[in-house]
Design a protein around this motif. Structure first.
Motif, mmCIF file in Angstrom:
data_model
loop_
_atom_site.group_PDB
_atom_site.id
_atom_site.type_symbol
_atom_site.label_atom_id
_atom_site.label_comp_id
_atom_site.label_asym_id
_atom_site.label_seq_id
_atom_site.Cartn_x
_atom_site.Cartn_y
_atom_site.Cartn_z
ATOM 1 N N ASP A 71 0.804 -1.227 0.000
ATOM 2 C CA ASP A 71 0.000 0.000 0.000
ATOM 3 C C ASP A 71 0.834 1.274 0.000
ATOM 4 N N GLN A 72 2.016 1.208 -0.576
ATOM 5 C CA GLN A 72 2.835 2.409 -0.685
ATOM 6 C C GLN A 72 2.128 3.408 -1.591
ATOM 7 N N GLU A 73 2.151 4.687 -1.187
ATOM 8 C CA GLU A 73 1.358 5.719 -1.859
ATOM 9 C C GLU A 73 2.120 6.382 -3.008
ATOM 10 N N PHE A 74 1.422 6.486 -4.146
ATOM 11 C CA PHE A 74 1.887 7.247 -5.305
ATOM 12 C C PHE A 74 0.810 8.293 -5.569
ATOM 13 N N ARG A 75 1.199 9.581 -5.584
ATOM 14 C CA ARG A 75 0.214 10.671 -5.586
ATOM 15 C C ARG A 75 0.214 11.432 -6.915
ATOM 16 N N LEU A 76 -0.982 11.482 -7.522
ATOM 17 C CA LEU A 76 -1.188 12.285 -8.722
ATOM 18 C C LEU A 76 -1.185 13.762 -8.356
ATOM 19 N N PRO A 77 -0.840 14.639 -9.309
ATOM 20 C CA PRO A 77 -0.952 16.075 -9.023
ATOM 21 C C PRO A 77 -2.417 16.493 -8.974
ATOM 22 N N ASN A 93 5.455 -4.163 -9.810
ATOM 23 C CA ASN A 93 5.826 -5.105 -8.761
ATOM 24 C C ASN A 93 4.814 -6.247 -8.747
ATOM 25 N N ASN A 94 5.293 -7.470 -8.841
ATOM 26 C CA ASN A 94 4.395 -8.628 -8.927
ATOM 27 C C ASN A 94 3.794 -9.057 -7.602
ATOM 28 N N THR A 95 4.302 -8.534 -6.488
ATOM 29 C CA THR A 95 3.848 -9.044 -5.197
ATOM 30 C C THR A 95 3.340 -7.974 -4.243
ATOM 31 N N VAL A 96 3.546 -6.681 -4.551
ATOM 32 C CA VAL A 96 3.220 -5.627 -3.603
ATOM 33 C C VAL A 96 2.165 -4.686 -4.194
ATOM 34 N N THR A 97 1.186 -4.353 -3.385
ATOM 35 C CA THR A 97 0.103 -3.462 -3.783
ATOM 36 C C THR A 97 0.552 -2.004 -3.702
ATOM 37 N N ALA A 98 0.152 -1.216 -4.695
ATOM 38 C CA ALA A 98 0.415 0.226 -4.680
ATOM 39 C C ALA A 98 -0.904 0.954 -4.441
ATOM 40 N N MET A 99 -0.832 2.094 -3.759
ATOM 41 C CA MET A 99 -2.015 2.921 -3.531
ATOM 42 C C MET A 99 -1.849 4.204 -4.354
ATOM 43 N N LEU A 100 -2.831 4.506 -5.187
ATOM 44 C CA LEU A 100 -2.812 5.709 -6.015
ATOM 45 C C LEU A 100 -3.773 6.733 -5.411
ATOM 46 N N THR A 101 -3.270 7.939 -5.145
ATOM 47 C CA THR A 101 -4.073 9.013 -4.567
ATOM 48 C C THR A 101 -3.891 10.264 -5.419
ATOM 49 N N SER A 102 -4.554 11.353 -5.021
ATOM 50 C CA SER A 102 -4.431 12.630 -5.719
ATOM 51 C C SER A 102 -4.223 13.740 -4.697
ATOM 52 N N SER A 103 -3.414 14.742 -5.072
ATOM 53 C CA SER A 103 -3.211 15.867 -4.159
ATOM 54 C C SER A 103 -4.443 16.759 -4.102
ATOM 55 N N ALA A 104 -5.294 16.706 -5.125
ATOM 56 C CA ALA A 104 -6.581 17.426 -5.116
ATOM 57 C C ALA A 104 -7.505 16.773 -6.131
ATOM 58 N N GLY A 105 -8.723 16.519 -5.724
ATOM 59 C CA GLY A 105 -9.685 15.847 -6.590
ATOM 60 C C GLY A 105 -9.787 14.381 -6.215
ATOM 61 N N MET A 106 -10.920 13.799 -6.547
ATOM 62 C CA MET A 106 -11.150 12.388 -6.254
ATOM 63 C C MET A 106 -10.870 11.547 -7.484
ATOM 64 N N LEU A 107 -10.898 10.230 -7.317
ATOM 65 C CA LEU A 107 -10.682 9.270 -8.395
ATOM 66 C C LEU A 107 -12.003 8.557 -8.681
ATOM 67 N N PHE A 108 -12.491 8.684 -9.900
ATOM 68 C CA PHE A 108 -13.762 8.087 -10.301
ATOM 69 C C PHE A 108 -13.534 7.024 -11.360
ATOM 70 N N PRO A 109 -14.077 5.811 -11.148
ATOM 71 C CA PRO A 109 -14.000 4.826 -12.228
ATOM 72 C C PRO A 109 -14.877 5.287 -13.392
ATOM 73 N N LYS A 110 -14.496 4.929 -14.601
ATOM 74 C CA LYS A 110 -15.271 5.338 -15.780
ATOM 75 C C LYS A 110 -16.738 4.964 -15.599
ATOM 76 N N GLY A 111 -17.621 5.846 -15.997
ATOM 77 C CA GLY A 111 -19.049 5.572 -15.955
ATOM 78 C C GLY A 111 -19.677 5.590 -14.574
ATOM 79 N N GLN A 118 -8.649 7.080 -2.966
ATOM 80 C CA GLN A 118 -7.531 6.247 -3.374
ATOM 81 C C GLN A 118 -8.026 5.020 -4.115
ATOM 82 N N ILE A 119 -7.150 4.470 -4.923
ATOM 83 C CA ILE A 119 -7.411 3.166 -5.541
ATOM 84 C C ILE A 119 -6.170 2.313 -5.308
ATOM 85 N N TYR A 120 -6.379 1.016 -5.254
ATOM 86 C CA TYR A 120 -5.290 0.087 -5.003
ATOM 87 C C TYR A 120 -4.985 -0.663 -6.294
#
Length: 142
Positions: A71-77, A93-111, A118-120
Motif C-alpha cells: 500500500d505504498q502511496e503514489f500521488r497524482l498532481p 511489482n508482482n507481489t506488492v500493492t500500490a495505492m494511487l491518490t491525488s493531491s486534489a480531486g477524487m478518483l472516479f471509475p469510468k461511468g 484512493q485506488i489500489y
C-alpha cells in the motif's frame, strides 16, 4: 495610399485564416485535426520507486510504479491544476500493492458517479490504469 490599405487588408486576412484554422500535420499534408499524426507516437516513460512517504507523480506519461512495501502511496498532481492531463500508470511489482491518490480531486471509475480518495493497484486487479483529469477530479480506466 489605397495600395497600402489593400496590402494591409490582405495580410490581415491571410494571418487570420492561418492562425484561426491552425492545424499541424506530421507526415501528412492534409491534417484533419489540430494535431494529426500519420505514424507512431512516443511518450515520455519513467519509473518511480516507492519510499516511506508519498511519491509524487509529476513527470512523464507512461509511468511504471514500483512499490517497496504494501500500500505504498503514489500521488497524482491536482486535477484542478492540470485539466486534460493524462497518465498511463502500471504497477510493475508482482507481489506488492500500490495505492494511487491525488493531491486534489477524487478518483472516479469510468461511468461512475461514486469516487474515492484512493485506488489500489495489484496483481489481477487494476494492475494498469489510465487516469484523465477533467479539471476537478480524475477519471480512471482499468
Amino acid at each position: 495610399m489605397n495600395k497600402l490599405k489593400l496590402i494591409l487588408i490582405l495580410l490581415t486576412a491571410v494571418f487570420t485564416v492561418n492562425f484561426g484554422w491552425a492545424q499541424v500535420g506530421i507526415n501528412t499534408t492534409t491534417p484533419l485535426s489540430t494535431l494529426d499524426i500519420n505514424g507512431n507516437l512516443s511518450v515520455k516513460t519513467i519509473t518511480l520507486v516507492g519510499s516511506g512517504v508519498a511519491t509524487d507523480i509529476s513527470d512523464g506519461v507512461y509511468i511504471s510504479i514500483n512499490p517497496q512495501a504494501t500500500d505504498q502511496e503514489f500521488r497524482l498532481p491536482s486535477a484542478v491544476t492540470y485539466p486534460g492531463r493524462v497518465y498511463i500508470i502500471r504497477n510493475i511489482n508482482n507481489t506488492v500493492t500500490a495505492m494511487l491518490t491525488s493531491s486534489a480531486g477524487m478518483l472516479f471509475p469510468k461511468g461512475s458517479t461514486t469516487g474515492s480518495t484512493q485506488i489500489y493497484m495489484y496483481e489481477n486487479s487494476k494492475r494498469s490504469v489510465i487516469v484523465i483529469s477533467d479539471g476537478s477530479n480524475w477519471t480512471y480506466f482499468d
